[in-house]
Design a protein around this motif. Structure first.
Motif, PDB file in Angstrom:
ATOM      1  N   GLU A  21       0.860  -1.176   0.000  1.00  0.00           N
ATOM      2  CA  GLU A  21       0.000   0.000   0.000  1.00  0.00           C
ATOM      3  C   GLU A  21       0.900   1.231   0.000  1.00  0.00           C
ATOM      4  N   ILE A  22       0.660   2.118  -0.948  1.00  0.00           N
ATOM      5  CA  ILE A  22       1.490   3.310  -1.108  1.00  0.00           C
ATOM      6  C   ILE A  22       0.635   4.554  -0.893  1.00  0.00           C
ATOM      7  N   GLU A  23       1.128   5.452  -0.056  1.00  0.00           N
ATOM      8  CA  GLU A  23       0.403   6.689   0.227  1.00  0.00           C
ATOM      9  C   GLU A  23       1.399   7.824   0.407  1.00  0.00           C
ATOM     10  N   ASN A  24       1.158   8.933  -0.278  1.00  0.00           N
ATOM     11  CA  ASN A  24       2.026  10.117  -0.190  1.00  0.00           C
ATOM     12  C   ASN A  24       3.491   9.779  -0.446  1.00  0.00           C
ATOM     13  N   GLY A  25       3.708   8.915  -1.431  1.00  0.00           N
ATOM     14  CA  GLY A  25       5.070   8.580  -1.835  1.00  0.00           C
ATOM     15  C   GLY A  25       5.784   7.580  -0.956  1.00  0.00           C
ATOM     16  N   LYS A  26       5.115   7.103   0.085  1.00  0.00           N
ATOM     17  CA  LYS A  26       5.738   6.173   1.034  1.00  0.00           C
ATOM     18  C   LYS A  26       5.018   4.821   1.013  1.00  0.00           C
TER      19      LYS A  26
END
Length: 376
Positions: A21-26
């Motif tokens: 899971e990827i969120e805000n580049g992280k």
């Protein structure tokens, strides 16, 4: 955003049929079982792995770090990320003090280029000896000088991570100790040192052997030399250029068997002709002919490489000397560890930058993610 594939390469294992899971580049989460995920990007039978970390890169796309050109540096960053290198160390050559002053200053001032992330600088020279000079200019060779290194560190804005020296030079041990105090890892190369001289430098704190076998005193059963030291000393890393030209696959296998994959760093030593057609180029002060997969001086000596790290990974797998897991670690986590940047790159983990590569079942590059953004 969720991405999944049959295999995800983590620090200590391969996760099968998982997802990220990827969120805000992280990377926000590592999902052990992706079977219930509906809305995601599915790479099916491919491998998701950390973005490659190349700790020895002189140039690419017709540009060289020693050009001292900010625009050229930006092009290198923009283009090498397309072939999977998400973090790297721009690498200098032996040159005049003035040229090196300017080169490290340019990199330091432009370290936040778009594209592959500059994680520091590697100074390859000028503290070398002549016998194994390779494509380094002996006119500028000198004995180790810690004041010069401190000046380069200052001019770079404190981002020099690694310097290579020949351990038989006078003052090596003191230089190594002082370099480590200012956060610079010391590598050994372009040297005719004895095993004992190499060991003394390692005992003082040196920890990397530059492009193992190339540019160093060979292994002999009564004179183990630099190669013997690279194969046997504890707590060091051995760089390898696995293009099939610099090192025979069987010789690369020897290094991996002696050291273990967790202390072998795949690197390219790529020069400006990387990603370019065959023809005539420069490496520092020298003319270089690129043909048949190699870059060579007029003498016939190899002059860096045109290797893409993704092909080095594929080679060691296809040569049967490393598993896909081992090969991918040697191109990401191991080089990152060798220069102390594994806290920011080299592995897939929660809260890390989503810098990723996707390889298909033939180990060819299928996709690149930088900060969670799909580039390829």
């Amino acid at each position: 955003m969720f991405i999944k594939s049959k295999y995800i390469v983590l620090e200590d294992r391969v996760l099968e049929n998982g997802a990220l899971e990827i969120e805000n580049g992280k990377i926000k989460n590592i999902i052990e079982n992706s079977s219930n995920l509906k809305d995601c990007i599915d790479y099916k039978n491919s491998i998701i792995a950390p973005g490659f970390v190349d700790t020895h890169v002189h140039g690419f796309s017709g540009h060289d770090i020693m050009d001292k050109d900010a625009e050229g540096l930006k092009i290198i960053c923009e283009d090498i990320v397309k072939i999977g290198v998400t973090s790297f160390l721009p690498t200098t050559l032996t040159s005049s003090t003035e040229n090196l002053n300017q080169a490290v200053k340019v990199v330091g001032e432009n370290k936040n280029c778009n594209g592959a992330k500059i994680r520091g600088i590697f100074l390859e020279g000028p503290f070398f000896t002549i016998k194994h000079k390779g494509a380094q200019n002996p006119s500028y060779f000198s004995e180790p000088n810690i004041d010069k290194l401190k000046k380069w560190q200052e001019l770079s804005g404190g981002i020099i991570k690694k310097i290579a020296i020949a351990p038989e030079l006078n003052g090596t041990e003191e230089f190594v100790k002082e370099a480590r105090k200012i956060g610079v890892y010391v590598a050994l190369g372009h040297s005719d040192a004895t095993y004992e001289e190499a060991k003394a430098a390692v005992d003082a704190g040196a920890s990397i052997f530059v492009h193992t076998y190339n540019g160093m005193s060979p292994l002999h059963h009564r004179k183990p030399g630099m190669v013997g030291a690279a194969l046997t000393l504890k707590d060091v890393y051995a760089e390898l250029i696995c293009d099939g030209h610099h090192v025979h696959p069987a010789a690369a296998d020897v290094v991996m068997k002696c050291r273990g994959y967790d202390s072998v760093a795949l690197i390219t030593d790529c020069m400006m002709a990387g990603g370019m057609p065959e023809g005539d180029y420069k490496l520092g002060d020298f003319d270089v002919k690129v043909a048949d997969g190699t870059a060579r001086l007029e003498s016939g000596s190899l002059a860096g490489s045109i290797l893409r790290l993704k092909d080095g990974v594929k080679n060691v797998i296809n040569w049967g000397i490393a598993s896909p897991f081992e090969a991918l670690q040697m191109a990401s986590l191991v080089p990152a560890k060798s220069v102390g940047i594994d806290d920011v790159c080299g592995k897939i983990d929660i809260d890390r930058d989503a810098d990723l590569v996707v390889l298909d079942s033939n180990y060819d590059l299928e996709a690149v993610y930088l900060d969670g953004n799909l580039l390829k």
